[in-house]
Scaffold this active site. Sequence first.
Site, PDB file in Angstrom:
ATOM      1  N   ASN A 130       0.855  -1.196   0.000  1.00 54.09           N
ATOM      2  CA  ASN A 130       0.000   0.000   0.000  1.00 54.09           C
ATOM      3  C   ASN A 130       0.886   1.239   0.000  1.00 54.09           C
ATOM      4  O   ASN A 130       2.108   1.137  -0.043  1.00 54.09           O
ATOM      5  CB  ASN A 130      -0.964  -0.042   1.191  1.00 54.09           C
ATOM      6  CG  ASN A 130      -0.225  -0.129   2.503  1.00 54.09           C
ATOM      7  OD1 ASN A 130       0.542   0.767   2.856  1.00 54.09           O
ATOM      8  ND2 ASN A 130      -0.412  -1.226   3.228  1.00 54.09           N
ATOM      9  N   LYS A 132     -13.650   0.860  15.122  1.00 50.80           N
ATOM     10  CA  LYS A 132     -12.342   0.171  15.239  1.00 50.80           C
ATOM     11  C   LYS A 132     -11.821   0.260  16.669  1.00 50.80           C
ATOM     12  O   LYS A 132     -11.237  -0.691  17.192  1.00 50.80           O
ATOM     13  CB  LYS A 132     -11.313   0.776  14.271  1.00 50.80           C
ATOM     14  CG  LYS A 132     -11.571   0.386  12.820  1.00 50.80           C
ATOM     15  CD  LYS A 132     -10.603   1.038  11.851  1.00 50.80           C
ATOM     16  CE  LYS A 132     -11.061   0.820  10.411  1.00 50.80           C
ATOM     17  NZ  LYS A 132     -10.260   1.508   9.422  1.00 50.80           N
ATOM     18  N   ASP A 147      -4.575  -6.236   4.571  1.00 48.08           N
ATOM     19  CA  ASP A 147      -5.694  -7.054   5.064  1.00 48.08           C
ATOM     20  C   ASP A 147      -5.775  -8.391   4.342  1.00 48.08           C
ATOM     21  O   ASP A 147      -6.392  -9.326   4.835  1.00 48.08           O
ATOM     22  CB  ASP A 147      -7.021  -6.295   4.866  1.00 48.08           C
ATOM     23  CG  ASP A 147      -7.115  -5.095   5.798  1.00 48.08           C
ATOM     24  OD1 ASP A 147      -6.584  -5.177   6.921  1.00 48.08           O
ATOM     25  OD2 ASP A 147      -7.710  -4.071   5.392  1.00 48.08           O
ATOM     26  N   PHE A 201      -4.298   3.327  14.622  1.00 47.77           N
ATOM     27  CA  PHE A 201      -4.498   4.350  13.608  1.00 47.77           C
ATOM     28  C   PHE A 201      -5.619   3.858  12.706  1.00 47.77           C
ATOM     29  O   PHE A 201      -5.878   2.654  12.644  1.00 47.77           O
ATOM     30  CB  PHE A 201      -3.220   4.563  12.792  1.00 47.77           C
ATOM     31  CG  PHE A 201      -2.353   5.647  13.354  1.00 47.77           C
ATOM     32  CD1 PHE A 201      -1.652   5.442  14.535  1.00 47.77           C
ATOM     33  CD2 PHE A 201      -2.253   6.883  12.726  1.00 47.77           C
ATOM     34  CE1 PHE A 201      -0.868   6.452  15.075  1.00 47.77           C
ATOM     35  CE2 PHE A 201      -1.468   7.892  13.251  1.00 47.77           C
ATOM     36  CZ  PHE A 201      -0.775   7.684  14.424  1.00 47.77           C
ATOM     37  N   LYS A 241     -11.295  -3.371  18.329  1.00 43.49           N
ATOM     38  CA  LYS A 241      -9.901  -3.774  18.523  1.00 43.49           C
ATOM     39  C   LYS A 241      -9.449  -3.572  19.968  1.00 43.49           C
ATOM     40  O   LYS A 241      -8.282  -3.804  20.293  1.00 43.49           O
ATOM     41  CB  LYS A 241      -8.981  -3.013  17.559  1.00 43.49           C
ATOM     42  CG  LYS A 241      -9.279  -3.371  16.078  1.00 43.49           C
ATOM     43  CD  LYS A 241      -8.398  -2.603  15.113  1.00 43.49           C
ATOM     44  CE  LYS A 241      -8.854  -2.754  13.672  1.00 43.49           C
ATOM     45  NZ  LYS A 241      -7.901  -3.447  12.792  1.00 43.49           N
ATOM     46  N   LYS A 262       8.828 -17.605 -10.672  1.00 41.11           N
ATOM     47  CA  LYS A 262       8.184 -16.443 -11.280  1.00 41.11           C
ATOM     48  C   LYS A 262       6.993 -16.848 -12.166  1.00 41.11           C
ATOM     49  O   LYS A 262       7.115 -17.788 -12.960  1.00 41.11           O
ATOM     50  CB  LYS A 262       9.232 -15.688 -12.123  1.00 41.11           C
ATOM     51  CG  LYS A 262       8.709 -14.423 -12.728  1.00 41.11           C
ATOM     52  CD  LYS A 262       9.730 -13.780 -13.661  1.00 41.11           C
ATOM     53  CE  LYS A 262       9.082 -12.634 -14.409  1.00 41.11           C
ATOM     54  NZ  LYS A 262       9.909 -12.177 -15.522  1.00 41.11           N
TER      55      LYS A 262
HETATM   56  N1  CTP Z   1      -4.321  -3.386  11.821  1.00 42.64           N
HETATM   57  C1  CTP Z   1      -3.881  -4.553  12.390  1.00 42.64           C
HETATM   58  N2  CTP Z   1      -3.854  -5.702  11.656  1.00 42.64           N
HETATM   59  C2  CTP Z   1      -4.330  -5.718  10.400  1.00 42.64           C
HETATM   60  C3  CTP Z   1      -4.817  -4.534   9.805  1.00 42.64           C
HETATM   61  C4  CTP Z   1      -4.800  -3.371  10.558  1.00 42.64           C
HETATM   62  O1  CTP Z   1      -3.486  -4.556  13.554  1.00 42.64           O
HETATM   63  N3  CTP Z   1      -4.289  -6.847   9.704  1.00 42.64           N
HETATM   64  C5  CTP Z   1      -4.273  -2.162  12.647  1.00 42.64           C
HETATM   65  C6  CTP Z   1      -3.585  -0.970  11.985  1.00 42.64           C
HETATM   66  O2  CTP Z   1      -2.203  -0.953  12.293  1.00 42.64           O
HETATM   67  C7  CTP Z   1      -4.311   0.215  12.585  1.00 42.64           C
HETATM   68  C8  CTP Z   1      -5.720  -0.325  12.834  1.00 42.64           C
HETATM   69  O3  CTP Z   1      -5.595  -1.747  12.855  1.00 42.64           O
HETATM   70  O4  CTP Z   1      -3.773   0.604  13.818  1.00 42.64           O
HETATM   71  C9  CTP Z   1      -6.727   0.078  11.792  1.00 42.64           C
HETATM   72  O5  CTP Z   1      -6.200  -0.209  10.501  1.00 42.64           O
HETATM   73  P1  CTP Z   1      -7.035   0.132   9.176  1.00 42.64           P
HETATM   74  O6  CTP Z   1      -6.253  -0.331   7.991  1.00 42.64           O
HETATM   75  O7  CTP Z   1      -7.491   1.561   9.210  1.00 42.64           O
HETATM   76  O8  CTP Z   1      -8.345  -0.711   9.374  1.00 42.64           O
HETATM   77  P2  CTP Z   1      -8.690  -2.221   9.142  1.00 42.64           P
HETATM   78  O9  CTP Z   1      -8.871  -2.868  10.467  1.00 42.64           O
HETATM   79  O10 CTP Z   1      -7.704  -2.846   8.215  1.00 42.64           O
HETATM   80  O11 CTP Z   1     -10.113  -2.093   8.459  1.00 42.64           O
HETATM   81  P3  CTP Z   1     -10.489  -1.467   7.023  1.00 42.64           P
HETATM   82  O12 CTP Z   1      -9.300  -1.715   6.123  1.00 42.64           O
HETATM   83  O13 CTP Z   1     -11.690  -2.224   6.604  1.00 42.64           O
HETATM   84  O14 CTP Z   1     -10.782   0.002   7.217  1.00 42.64           O
END
Ligand code: CTP
Length: 404
Positions: free
Chosen positions: A217, A344, A286, A330, A348, A296
């Site tokens: 990303n 979240k 995710d 975050f 979390k 490859k």
């Molecule tokens: N995070 C995590 N583990 C993951 C994805 C995210 O611990 N596999 C943590 C990130 O480091 C951040 C928080 O969860 O502190 C929110 O991450 P974000 O990408 O905004 O949200 P997601 O939980 O991935 O949900 P979405 O992508 O659907 O918004």
Amino acid sequence: MGSASGEDLAGRTVVYGITGGIAAYKAPSVVRGLKALGIDVHVVMTESAGHFVTPLTLQTLTGNAVYRELFPEMPPDAHEVEHIALADRADLILIAPATANFMAKMAGGIADDLLSCVVLATQAPVLLCPSMNVNMYNHPATTQNIDTLKKRGIHILEPASGELACGWEGAGRLPEPDRIVAEAKKLIYQKDLSGISIVVTCGPTCQDIDPVRFITNRSTGKMGAAIVEAACLRGAQVKVISGPVDIDYSPWAQVVMVRSAEQMLESVKENLKGADILIMAAAVADYTPANYRASKIKKGDKLSSIELKPTPDILSTIKPMKGDAFFVGFAAETENLTGSARSKLSSKGLDMIVANRVGEEGSGFGSDTNSGVILTPEGVLDNFEQLEKEVLAHKILDFIRERV
Ligand code: CTP
């Protein structure tokens, strides 16, 4: 003492001692770096320093008189004892370059010129930046003197290695002015996070498809790096767990580099023990390819899709390990910032969440500023608009500090 918000070093005083080594030619750049932070700089030069850099240069850059003599001509109405006044005025005494001879005098408690009197009389922290020929630096006398000074609580910034002005190669180079200024800045900072241990995750993760391709990303690690720097300056013990980034983390942090979400989870689990605070600033993927291809993927394979599987959610997985630690998440959002962040925060099990807007100018990935909202379970704590990430980092730490 200075402000905990980390922006304001104006009005703080550094007494900057320059001793007689060739690296004294870097002193004007050190002065400029200190002045750029708003610091009032008073230069004290030894007699031999004057062979390498002129008092006029330093006087012009500092805007202050340069001190050189222990017994200067005094105006009849003068009543300050100069070396005591300088020693008392300092928030920090910085000596760069510090020669072998000057350190030997310090180790022996000799005070036969203005600068050696100032260091003997001061109660401020003292930072020495040794610089000399490699053989002088490695000489047992110098090594022993440096050990003695360290034991007395004198701070030493080790010299860099490389080609030396004298023609030799090895340790003895004065570190770059920026590095010296950073070290000085850290010593002047208020240590309101001292004794606190913080784990910060930063950057993106990379999920490999084959030896050539991966999914990632737009995270650059800038926000995390700003938090790491701010926390180190304020005296915290900081461990960084970072995905692949092109960024230099603070020299005072311990850095663990990882690649994938799975590796980041393992590293967080390992490093969380004993931590007081976890800040998950990383943009963790995710999804990851369901099957990594060891060779490859070729054009001729006629690939039409890549099967993905979810990665573990790190924060949700480690929730049972939380104990008394303070967890900050975050959230990267394009819409419904507060609503998404609130859900979240609760799903979390977080103590605080910083939601930032992504996908627009001046906020989010790669930008130097961020816009968004900070929430705790009690509600909205702060809204911020295009705030410098450095300033935001201190603000986040201020809010955490009030709660731990
Ligand atoms: N995070 C995590 N583990 C993951 C994805 C995210 O611990 N596999 C943590 C990130 O480091 C951040 C928080 O969860 O502190 C929110 O991450 P974000 O990408 O905004 O949200 P997601 O939980 O991935 O949900 P979405 O992508 O659907 O918004």
